[in-house]
Scaffold this active site. Structure first.
Site, PDB file in Angstrom:
ATOM      1  N   HIS A 121       0.879  -1.174   0.000  1.00 57.53           N
ATOM      2  CA  HIS A 121       0.000   0.000   0.000  1.00 57.53           C
ATOM      3  C   HIS A 121       0.919   1.227   0.000  1.00 57.53           C
ATOM      4  O   HIS A 121       1.991   1.194   0.603  1.00 57.53           O
ATOM      5  CB  HIS A 121      -0.834  -0.063   1.278  1.00 57.53           C
ATOM      6  N   ASP A 198       2.944  -4.423   8.271  1.00 52.42           N
ATOM      7  CA  ASP A 198       1.700  -3.676   8.117  1.00 52.42           C
ATOM      8  C   ASP A 198       0.550  -4.688   8.183  1.00 52.42           C
ATOM      9  O   ASP A 198       0.349  -5.464   7.251  1.00 52.42           O
ATOM     10  CB  ASP A 198       1.748  -2.938   6.776  1.00 52.42           C
ATOM     11  N   GLN A 201      -4.446  -5.150   6.727  1.00 54.83           N
ATOM     12  CA  GLN A 201      -5.328  -6.007   5.945  1.00 54.83           C
ATOM     13  C   GLN A 201      -5.403  -7.436   6.495  1.00 54.83           C
ATOM     14  O   GLN A 201      -6.271  -8.206   6.112  1.00 54.83           O
ATOM     15  CB  GLN A 201      -4.817  -6.029   4.498  1.00 54.83           C
ATOM     16  N   LYS A 224     -10.724  -1.261   9.876  1.00 62.34           N
ATOM     17  CA  LYS A 224     -10.804  -2.420   8.980  1.00 62.34           C
ATOM     18  C   LYS A 224     -11.204  -3.684   9.733  1.00 62.34           C
ATOM     19  O   LYS A 224     -11.342  -4.744   9.156  1.00 62.34           O
ATOM     20  CB  LYS A 224      -9.475  -2.617   8.253  1.00 62.34           C
ATOM     21  N   CYS A 362      -4.546   2.081  -3.938  1.00 58.81           N
ATOM     22  CA  CYS A 362      -3.363   2.630  -3.253  1.00 58.81           C
ATOM     23  C   CYS A 362      -2.169   1.699  -3.389  1.00 58.81           C
ATOM     24  O   CYS A 362      -1.338   1.603  -2.480  1.00 58.81           O
ATOM     25  CB  CYS A 362      -3.629   2.911  -1.776  1.00 58.81           C
TER      26      CYS A 362
HETATM   27  C1  LIG Z   1      -5.839   0.328   4.545  1.00 51.04           C
HETATM   28  C2  LIG Z   1      -4.426  -0.015   4.496  1.00 51.04           C
HETATM   29  C3  LIG Z   1      -3.448   0.871   4.925  1.00 51.04           C
HETATM   30  C4  LIG Z   1      -3.759   2.271   5.391  1.00 51.04           C
HETATM   31  O1  LIG Z   1      -4.580   2.263   6.519  1.00 51.04           O
HETATM   32  P1  LIG Z   1      -5.180   3.647   7.075  1.00 51.04           P
HETATM   33  O2  LIG Z   1      -6.234   3.192   8.032  1.00 51.04           O
HETATM   34  O3  LIG Z   1      -5.740   4.369   5.890  1.00 51.04           O
HETATM   35  O4  LIG Z   1      -4.068   4.375   7.723  1.00 51.04           O
HETATM   36  C5  LIG Z   1      -2.140   0.464   4.875  1.00 51.04           C
HETATM   37  N1  LIG Z   1      -1.806  -0.755   4.452  1.00 51.04           N
HETATM   38  C6  LIG Z   1      -2.713  -1.649   4.039  1.00 51.04           C
HETATM   39  C7  LIG Z   1      -2.281  -3.008   3.598  1.00 51.04           C
HETATM   40  C8  LIG Z   1      -4.056  -1.313   4.041  1.00 51.04           C
HETATM   41  O5  LIG Z   1      -4.966  -2.183   3.621  1.00 51.04           O
END
Ligand SMILES: *Cc1c(COP(=O)(O)O)cnc(C)c1O
Length: 404
Positions: A121, A198, A201, A224, A362
């Site tokens: 992302h 990260d 997801q 999420k 993104c």
């Molecule tokens: C949604 C997402 C982000 C960003 O998250 P925010 O809540 O917008 O800060 C970063 N990495 C991944 C893999 C995502 O799905």
């Protein structure tokens, strides 16, 4: 027994209509919907104990502080962090990554190398590019292959004693690929590099154990995983959080302030300047409770059923191609139909009440790899049904007929 129809009653929004049709919400990878238990928590906070935390001697302030800190405990337990102060409240994944990337400005030197994956992302790319600009460090990329998996042999070749930091997502938001993060972490540690994962997801589908992973930093967003927007977390190993300088200066993060010198508060407050999203943090805790009550094994098994069903049904449409075809993936289907722009498909299925996402999600480097402008992405949650997938398949067929 998992009863999806009973679960759906927990989500008021799922019974609304869009464009005269029952809402089918398949944009869960962008944000999840909110169960009544979390909505009630938010209403309860503002109705009964809204106050600023940590500073007040008065009753409401102490009550709000207690409940907020209770939420931190829930998050610690969920991620199995060894220490409570290793959990930092942030405004979300993006904030968490920027906090770490900015902190590394004082650690990296010119010529140091940091490694990102091709599946990221933008929020796990751009802060690191900014870090490279500030420090003269060099950004290397683990390439991906046609299935949407990382080339692990290439990763091996990138690692050296110059590598200081590796960062990748646990699950790709654009393709659903589950990355082999344990392997990534162990190999990075073998050359003395730290790792940030990260988890934005993965956390809606998988319960990560940060100690078992031995990960240095793990980040996530509440919105999420059934929580509200504008709140998230950073897990960091204590030794790393002590090494990193504060990200923002302000109230709450100090021990003592004079005009000559300021000393910083202990963890976690060193990284929590200003009044936080108090209600959001509390609601994040409620969201974690809600998901754990269903159980992550149950959630994963059901979503996998949806993924298999959706994949099979969509592939029956001639000319439809799915991007991200690894064995190990979460319930995300990214696809295109030959000769049709993804945006046009998204627009037509929206008219039929179905919310999907179209575009680059993104993650432009992934789209560049496939040489496409974007995809249509349907991402399923545990509150979705096979009937909803049938509605999507029918809508996509209709769109294809209208557009070709
Ligand atoms: C949604 C997402 C982000 C960003 O998250 P925010 O809540 O917008 O800060 C970063 N990495 C991944 C893999 C995502 O799905």
């Amino acid at each position: 027994m998992f009863d999806v129809y009973k679960i759906r009653k927990d989500f008021p929004i799922l019974s609304r209509e869009v464009n005269g049709k029952p809402l089918v919400y398949f944009d869960n990878a962008a944000t999840s919907q909110t169960p009544q238990a979390v909505i009630d928590t938010i209403v309860d906070y503002y109705s009964n104990y809204n106050a600023n935390i940590h500073r007040g001697v008065h009753y409401l302030s102490q009550e709000a502080t207690d409940v907020y800190e209770e939420a931190r405990k829930k998050i610690r337990k969920h991620f199995n962090a060894a220490r409570l102060h290793e959990i930092i409240f942030t405004s979300g994944t993006t904030h968490s990554i920027n906090l770490v990337a900015t902190g590394f400005s004082s650690i990296l030197k010119k010529g140091d190398e940091i490694i990102v994956s091709a599946l990221e992302h933008h929020s796990n790319i751009v802060p690191w590019q900014m870090l490279c600009e500030r420090t003269g460090a060099i950004l290397k990329v683990i390439p991906m292959n046609e299935e949407g998996a990382l080339e692990m042999d290439a990763y091996d070749a990138l690692l050296s004693e110059k590598t200081k930091l590796v960062f990748t997502n646990h699950v790709s938001n654009a393709l659903g690929t589950v990355n082999p993060i344990k392997q990534i972490i162990d190999k990075a540690h073998a050359v003395g590099a730290a790792v940030l994962i990260d988890g934005a997801q993965s956390c809606p589908h998988i319960k990560p154990d940060v100690q078992e992973l031995d990960v240095d930093f793990y980040v996530a967003s509440a919105h999420k995983m059934c929580g509200p927007t504008g709140v998230g977390m950073l897990y960091g190993k204590e030794e790393w959080l002590n090494k990193l300088p504060p990200y923002q200066g302000g109230g709450e993060m100090i021990a003592e302030v004079t005009f000559e010198k300021t000393t910083y508060a202990d963890l976690p407050h060193k990284f929590e300047a200003g009044t936080p999203n108090i209600c959001g943090g509390i609601a994040f805790g409620a969201a974690i409770d809600y998901m754990n009550a269903i159980g992550f094994d149950t959630i994963a098994a059901y979503e996998d059923e949806l993924l298999k069903y959706g994949t099979e049904k969509l592939l029956e449409i001639e000319g439809l191609k799915i991007y991200g075809t690894t064995e190990n993936k979460t319930s995300v289907i990214s696809f295109n139909i030959e000769g049709i722009h993804p945006y046009d498909i998204g627009t037509i299925v929206d008219k039929l009440g179905i919310a999907v996402r179209t575009g680059h999600h993104c993650a432009q480097p992934i789209m560049d790899y496939y040489k496409i402008p974007g995809t249509v992405r349907a991402s399923f949650s545990f509150y979705n049904t096979k009937e909803e997938i049938d509605a999507l398949v029918e809508a996509v067929r209709k769109a294809k007929m209208m557009l070709s």
